[in-house]
Motif scaffolding. Sequence first.
Motif, PDB file in Angstrom:
ATOM      1  N   LEU A 191      -6.066  36.084  16.776  1.00 28.71           N
ATOM      2  CA  LEU A 191      -4.928  35.203  17.048  1.00 28.71           C
ATOM      3  C   LEU A 191      -3.720  35.596  16.197  1.00 28.71           C
ATOM      4  N   LEU A 192      -3.949  35.863  14.901  1.00 33.61           N
ATOM      5  CA  LEU A 192      -2.853  36.272  14.004  1.00 33.61           C
ATOM      6  C   LEU A 192      -2.300  37.637  14.396  1.00 33.61           C
ATOM      7  N   ASN A 193      -3.169  38.528  14.870  1.00 37.08           N
ATOM      8  CA  ASN A 193      -2.698  39.827  15.373  1.00 37.08           C
ATOM      9  C   ASN A 193      -1.781  39.653  16.572  1.00 37.08           C
ATOM     10  N   ASP A 194      -2.131  38.719  17.472  1.00 40.04           N
ATOM     11  CA  ASP A 194      -1.310  38.450  18.663  1.00 40.04           C
ATOM     12  C   ASP A 194       0.060  37.913  18.280  1.00 40.04           C
ATOM     13  N   ILE A 195       0.114  37.081  17.237  1.00 40.71           N
ATOM     14  CA  ILE A 195       1.386  36.495  16.789  1.00 40.71           C
ATOM     15  C   ILE A 195       2.284  37.555  16.146  1.00 40.71           C
ATOM     16  N   GLY A 196       1.695  38.659  15.687  1.00 40.84           N
ATOM     17  CA  GLY A 196       2.482  39.749  15.094  1.00 40.84           C
ATOM     18  C   GLY A 196       2.264  39.910  13.610  1.00 40.84           C
ATOM     19  N   ILE A 197       1.174  39.308  13.074  1.00 43.67           N
ATOM     20  CA  ILE A 197       0.867  39.411  11.647  1.00 43.67           C
ATOM     21  C   ILE A 197      -0.241  40.445  11.457  1.00 43.67           C
ATOM     22  N   GLU A 198       0.019  41.416  10.612  1.00 39.88           N
ATOM     23  CA  GLU A 198      -0.970  42.464  10.331  1.00 39.88           C
ATOM     24  C   GLU A 198      -1.955  41.966   9.272  1.00 39.88           C
ATOM     25  N   ILE A 199      -3.259  42.034   9.555  1.00 38.66           N
ATOM     26  CA  ILE A 199      -4.282  41.579   8.616  1.00 38.66           C
ATOM     27  C   ILE A 199      -4.839  42.780   7.866  1.00 38.66           C
ATOM     28  N   LEU A 200      -4.747  42.716   6.531  1.00 32.35           N
ATOM     29  CA  LEU A 200      -5.229  43.812   5.690  1.00 32.35           C
ATOM     30  C   LEU A 200      -6.703  43.638   5.327  1.00 32.35           C
ATOM     31  N   ILE A 239       9.989  38.127  10.749  1.00 27.83           N
ATOM     32  CA  ILE A 239       9.286  36.845  10.903  1.00 27.83           C
ATOM     33  C   ILE A 239       8.761  36.385   9.537  1.00 27.83           C
ATOM     34  N   SER A 240       9.583  36.562   8.498  1.00 26.00           N
ATOM     35  CA  SER A 240       9.157  36.234   7.122  1.00 26.00           C
ATOM     36  C   SER A 240       8.939  34.744   6.918  1.00 26.00           C
ATOM     37  N   TYR A 241       9.495  33.902   7.797  1.00 23.64           N
ATOM     38  CA  TYR A 241       9.266  32.449   7.688  1.00 23.64           C
ATOM     39  C   TYR A 241       7.791  32.107   7.886  1.00 23.64           C
ATOM     40  N   LEU A 242       7.016  33.011   8.505  1.00 20.54           N
ATOM     41  CA  LEU A 242       5.578  32.764   8.711  1.00 20.54           C
ATOM     42  C   LEU A 242       4.757  32.934   7.436  1.00 20.54           C
ATOM     43  N   SER A 243       5.406  33.261   6.316  1.00 27.24           N
ATOM     44  CA  SER A 243       4.682  33.362   5.046  1.00 27.24           C
ATOM     45  C   SER A 243       4.448  31.990   4.416  1.00 27.24           C
ATOM     46  N   TYR A 244       4.947  30.921   5.063  1.00 22.62           N
ATOM     47  CA  TYR A 244       4.721  29.553   4.594  1.00 22.62           C
ATOM     48  C   TYR A 244       3.802  28.825   5.575  1.00 22.62           C
ATOM     49  N   TYR A 245       2.891  28.013   5.035  1.00 23.60           N
ATOM     50  CA  TYR A 245       1.809  27.408   5.822  1.00 23.60           C
ATOM     51  C   TYR A 245       2.314  26.543   6.983  1.00 23.60           C
ATOM     52  N   TYR A 246       3.344  25.739   6.736  1.00 21.28           N
ATOM     53  CA  TYR A 246       3.823  24.817   7.776  1.00 21.28           C
ATOM     54  C   TYR A 246       4.349  25.582   8.997  1.00 21.28           C
ATOM     55  N   TYR A 247       5.156  26.621   8.740  1.00 18.95           N
ATOM     56  CA  TYR A 247       5.757  27.387   9.836  1.00 18.95           C
ATOM     57  C   TYR A 247       4.720  28.260  10.540  1.00 18.95           C
ATOM     58  N   LEU A 248       3.741  28.757   9.769  1.00 23.83           N
ATOM     59  CA  LEU A 248       2.653  29.538  10.370  1.00 23.83           C
ATOM     60  C   LEU A 248       1.834  28.664  11.317  1.00 23.83           C
ATOM     61  N   SER A 249       1.500  27.448  10.884  1.00 16.05           N
ATOM     62  CA  SER A 249       0.705  26.546  11.729  1.00 16.05           C
ATOM     63  C   SER A 249       1.478  26.144  12.986  1.00 16.05           C
ATOM     64  N   ARG A 250       2.800  25.977  12.861  1.00 14.76           N
ATOM     65  CA  ARG A 250       3.637  25.666  14.044  1.00 14.76           C
ATOM     66  C   ARG A 250       3.632  26.810  15.046  1.00 14.76           C
ATOM     67  N   GLU A 251       3.684  28.035  14.522  1.00 14.66           N
ATOM     68  CA  GLU A 251       3.675  29.220  15.394  1.00 14.66           C
ATOM     69  C   GLU A 251       2.327  29.361  16.111  1.00 14.66           C
ATOM     70  N   ILE A 252       1.225  29.109  15.371  1.00 19.63           N
ATOM     71  CA  ILE A 252      -0.116  29.146  15.982  1.00 19.63           C
ATOM     72  C   ILE A 252      -0.228  28.072  17.058  1.00 19.63           C
ATOM     73  N   ARG A 270       5.785  39.185  21.438  1.00 13.92           N
ATOM     74  CA  ARG A 270       4.626  38.697  20.681  1.00 13.92           C
ATOM     75  C   ARG A 270       3.797  37.720  21.512  1.00 13.92           C
ATOM     76  N   PHE A 271       4.471  36.809  22.217  1.00 14.66           N
ATOM     77  CA  PHE A 271       3.751  35.803  22.997  1.00 14.66           C
ATOM     78  C   PHE A 271       3.245  36.359  24.332  1.00 14.66           C
ATOM     79  N   TYR A 272       3.996  37.264  24.926  1.00 10.54           N
ATOM     80  CA  TYR A 272       3.556  37.862  26.198  1.00 10.54           C
ATOM     81  C   TYR A 272       2.331  38.752  25.979  1.00 10.54           C
ATOM     82  N   GLY A 273       2.303  39.443  24.848  1.00 13.00           N
ATOM     83  CA  GLY A 273       1.149  40.278  24.494  1.00 13.00           C
ATOM     84  C   GLY A 273       1.394  41.750  24.744  1.00 13.00           C
ATOM     85  N   ILE A 274       1.260  42.557  23.681  1.00  8.97           N
ATOM     86  CA  ILE A 274       1.463  44.009  23.792  1.00  8.97           C
ATOM     87  C   ILE A 274       0.429  44.610  24.738  1.00  8.97           C
TER      88      ILE A 274
END
Length: 735
Positions: free
Chosen positions: A24-33, A120-133, A423-427
């Motif tokens: 799900l986070l990959n779909d939103i555009g966040i790279e997981i290390l 999309i640096s605003y997604l580094s905060y929990y509230y905005y990340l949860s809204r995007e999810i 991001r929402f349409y899907g690569i």
Amino acid sequence: MKFLFSWIKEFIFFNYKINNLYNLLNDIGIEILSIKKIYPINYNYNKNIILGKIIKIKKINNFYKFKIKTKNNEILYVYNKKYIKNNIKILIEKINKQYFIVCKENDYDYIIHTNIPHNISYLSYYYYLSREIYSYLKYKNIKTKIINIKNIKIKYFNKINFKIKSKNILYYNTFLINNFKFKLSNFFIQKKLVLSNIKPINNIIDIKNIIIKEIGIPIEIINLKDSNHKLIIKENNKNINFITENKKKFLLKKNKNIILFYNNLPIYFANIINSYKNKINNNTKNLLISFTLYKKNKIRYIINKYNINNNITKIYNNIIILPKSNIYIYILKKYLNILNIKNINNVFNYKKYKIHNNIIKLKLSYINKLIGIKISIKKILKILFFLNYKIKLYNKKYIILINKNLFKYNINKKINIINDIIRFYGINNIYKKKNNTLINYNNYINNNYLKIENIENKIINLLINYGFYQVINTPFVKKNELLNLNYKNLISLKDKLTFLRNYLFIKMINNIIYNINRKINSIKIFEKGNIYIKKKNKIIEKKNIEILLTNKNNNYLKTLHNLYDILNLILEKVGIKKYNKLIIYNSKIFETKIILKYKNIQIIKFGKLKKLYINQNIYLAIININNLFKIINNKIIKYKKINKYQFFKKDLSFIIDKNIYFNDFYLLAKKKLKDKLINIYLFDIYKKNLPKNKKSYTIRFIIKNKYGKKKKYINNILLILINLFKNKLNAKIKK
């Protein structure tokens, strides 16, 4: 950026496991290390936490009474609503002489280590990340709930004399806490901070740090010492010497800085730096907590002028505008209630700014051109609706929309809105439409990309261990920086004076010149990055790691062999032991170039660079990551037991005739001691102060060690080698 799985679940309610969240986070555009499983014992900072075991359980009305035996054989009785099985180890917390069950010993959580792009640096905060999810799951028609934050009604009390005389402040909201007591935070708050690499200090500072992590809004904490409170925020009328908590001095010039004065004493500078006069101690009883919003230009001017760099300045560079709802008040009150902090009143509220709706016009042809495929207008409108954009007007040619996302500070750029649509349409869907083939994008990200990252990290860690420094440069090269290279094959930009780099070292030369000008003669640097090559009117992108080293008083052969040793270790670490060498003299870049190949695939090329702008010798190594990955991906890796003992390096110097070469030594030694020698190198050639027909070779022997540090074993091997070369090549040991 690190996220706690349980912390995300506090904002959004969904039945997702960690594997589903990964995709799900990959779909939103966040790279997981990486994702790590962690247990309560790993993050226990609280001294009031006790480990115990449940012995007996008894039900009393709606509660369960647990008899618990601690490590010190104490018997405790604890009440809890939830049922826990017998003979299970649990963690208990002591608060005000009462005991509460925190969690089971085996209750684990996950730390998700991510890399968030700048746009999309605003997604580094929990509230905005949860809204995007939440908005993404709604777009996919998956049932979810998010915490409902309505506009909170607040009563205002005019207990404090507070004035704002600055035009640069748009918003100011303060809360008064009376009879405050400093304590350690409870287990859950400490867990959040410790796993976010923040040290828990006390209840009020912990709340400040948690608010920053959740919504990215900095807060001021003011110590009210006297009964008469006069607070003024204004620009300073005269020059002020401002001393911080850490006793650093700033000279604040007249009418250029925003300062909070408490009874005519400067205590806060632009909500970034606290004065030593505003120190919060255990004697502090009354506190003011305030949220502030400044004009963008003014706050950034102050940050740049005084070179201030801390956590708060990073926040101001990302999020400047507060959200419409009183989310910050909701979160502040939530954590104050958790810590049993009462007697809180809202004493001052100042609001001067108006929300200006940004109207953006998007052409459908422009969207489809950038994405590369045609997406139906219904799909685009649906995505924009769930991304909280208000559609004002649309037809077959264009869409006019209003941005309601105040936290997206850079969203006025059309390219960022199109990035949100992608991001929402899907690569994965874009690839399907382009090629009419099924491509599982998530599997590609999870497997190949992470494997390449793993190879790069192994090489980088090894180079850092050997004293190399990593540098980062831009991919653009100007015409005067091309170092006599042919620029016709390079990819030029519109101005035809700047090009995309085809080698990383072009920019790295500037790093070396910069350091040499500062009298640093020994330099070891490397860079990881992409290079761009033009072949048959096609642009090819490749990944490279390039190494540069130079030393004023260096020996040509010695440094070249040292570099070769490091490259050999890199290949061994990656799993390549057998490869071919090819030596070329006078190439385009190198004076002498050595190529390392594996089955006709070029992996590494290295050697001495041609003299450019510097008198010193520069040595370059280019590692082709793409080719390295191809070999490793197709290679069957065989594992051997690691030797308990480290190998030995021994150097021997011989005086020999001029008609004898290193290859003669190499073949003789390998035939005689094949099982005992790992490798043989030519370390140095010396011809001065010797007879005309003679020369001197220094040869390095790397010897296997099976028996630990035994001098006899090594001396015997060296004696065999000396006698062998003496009999066959008439070589004498140089003393």
